[in-house]
Design a protein around this motif. Structure first.
Motif, PDB file in Angstrom:
ATOM      1  N   ARG A 190      48.138  -1.273  80.904  1.00  0.00           N
ATOM      2  CA  ARG A 190      46.921  -1.819  81.435  1.00  0.00           C
ATOM      3  C   ARG A 190      45.967  -1.533  82.549  1.00  0.00           C
ATOM      4  N   THR A 191      44.239  -1.821  82.208  1.00  0.00           N
ATOM      5  CA  THR A 191      43.234  -0.758  82.808  1.00  0.00           C
ATOM      6  C   THR A 191      42.757  -2.085  82.830  1.00  0.00           C
ATOM      7  N   GLU A 192      42.457  -2.124  84.403  1.00  0.00           N
ATOM      8  CA  GLU A 192      41.348  -2.873  84.930  1.00  0.00           C
ATOM      9  C   GLU A 192      39.786  -2.432  84.931  1.00  0.00           C
ATOM     10  N   THR A 193      39.397  -3.970  84.578  1.00  0.00           N
ATOM     11  CA  THR A 193      38.006  -3.960  84.259  1.00  0.00           C
ATOM     12  C   THR A 193      36.714  -4.655  85.239  1.00  0.00           C
ATOM     13  N   ALA A 194      37.943  -4.878  86.425  1.00  0.00           N
ATOM     14  CA  ALA A 194      36.781  -4.828  87.210  1.00  0.00           C
ATOM     15  C   ALA A 194      36.748  -4.128  88.516  1.00  0.00           C
TER      16      ALA A 194
ATOM     17  N   THR B  25      35.021  -8.353  95.210  1.00  0.00           N
ATOM     18  CA  THR B  25      34.932  -9.926  94.520  1.00  0.00           C
ATOM     19  C   THR B  25      35.551 -10.476  95.782  1.00  0.00           C
TER      20      THR B  25
ATOM     21  N   LEU C 144      41.479 -13.524  83.221  1.00  0.00           N
ATOM     22  CA  LEU C 144      41.101 -12.875  83.650  1.00  0.00           C
ATOM     23  C   LEU C 144      41.884 -11.449  84.260  1.00  0.00           C
TER      24      LEU C 144
ATOM     25  N   GLU D 266      42.327  -8.766  85.532  1.00  0.00           N
ATOM     26  CA  GLU D 266      41.821  -8.346  86.135  1.00  0.00           C
ATOM     27  C   GLU D 266      41.767  -8.235  87.457  1.00  0.00           C
TER      28      GLU D 266
ATOM     29  N   ARG E 230      45.259  -9.696  92.943  1.00  0.00           N
ATOM     30  CA  ARG E 230      45.559  -7.937  93.962  1.00  0.00           C
ATOM     31  C   ARG E 230      44.282  -8.150  94.877  1.00  0.00           C
TER      32      ARG E 230
END
Length: 155
Positions: free
Chosen positions: A2-6, A24, A54, A56, A75
């Protein structure tokens, strides 16, 4: 993988062990008149919608020293606030005007017993007449702070 988009957490790399400050915020606003079991139930229901919608907000899976696997969690911390009916109504209006990801919990949901009936209970009432007892929001820290104006941290 998984890649984080946030956006990533903001941290000073020169200060090892310094607190991580996220750009955030995940926040829950609860009605001040809820009983303890209701506060816990509403919070759990509200945040349950964030992860699937969501990705992220979800960190990596956990494992202990024996390599026992555990599910991933948010996270970042979830901040919990409380307020009056007026505070919830104002926050709801502000979250809609900012088009931030949100979840709602209405007083009617305490009388239902399943997801289908929960959705029907919310669907039956116009957005300006919802009897809100909980609201979850995720977004840029400053925007979430503006949505929660007038709320106080949960004791």
């Amino acid at each position: 993988m998984r890649t984080e988009t946030a956006p990533a957490a903001v941290a000073d790399s020169s200060t090892a062990g310094a607190p991580v400050r996220f750009d955030t915020k995940i926040a829950v606003l609860l009605h001040e008149d809820l009983e303890t079991w209701q506060r816990l139930n509403v919070t759990a229901f509200l945040v349950s919608g964030l992860g699937p919608t969501l990705p992220e907000v979800i960190g990596e899976p956990y494992a202990d020293a024996d390599d026992t696997a555990y599910l991933p969690m948010f996270r970042q911390p979830v901040l919990v606030f409380e307020g009056t009916s007026e505070t919830l109504t104002a926050a709801h209006s502000r979250v809609l005007s900012r088009a931030l990801p949100r979840a709602v919990f209405t007083r009617e949901l305490f009388g239902t017993g399943n997801d289908r009936d929960n959705r029907a209970a919310v669907r039956a009432v116009g957005r300006d007449r919802l009897d809100l007892v909980g609201l979850a929001v995720y977004g840029p820290r400053n925007a979430v702070d503006k949505v929660l104006k007038g709320a106080r941290m949960h004791p």
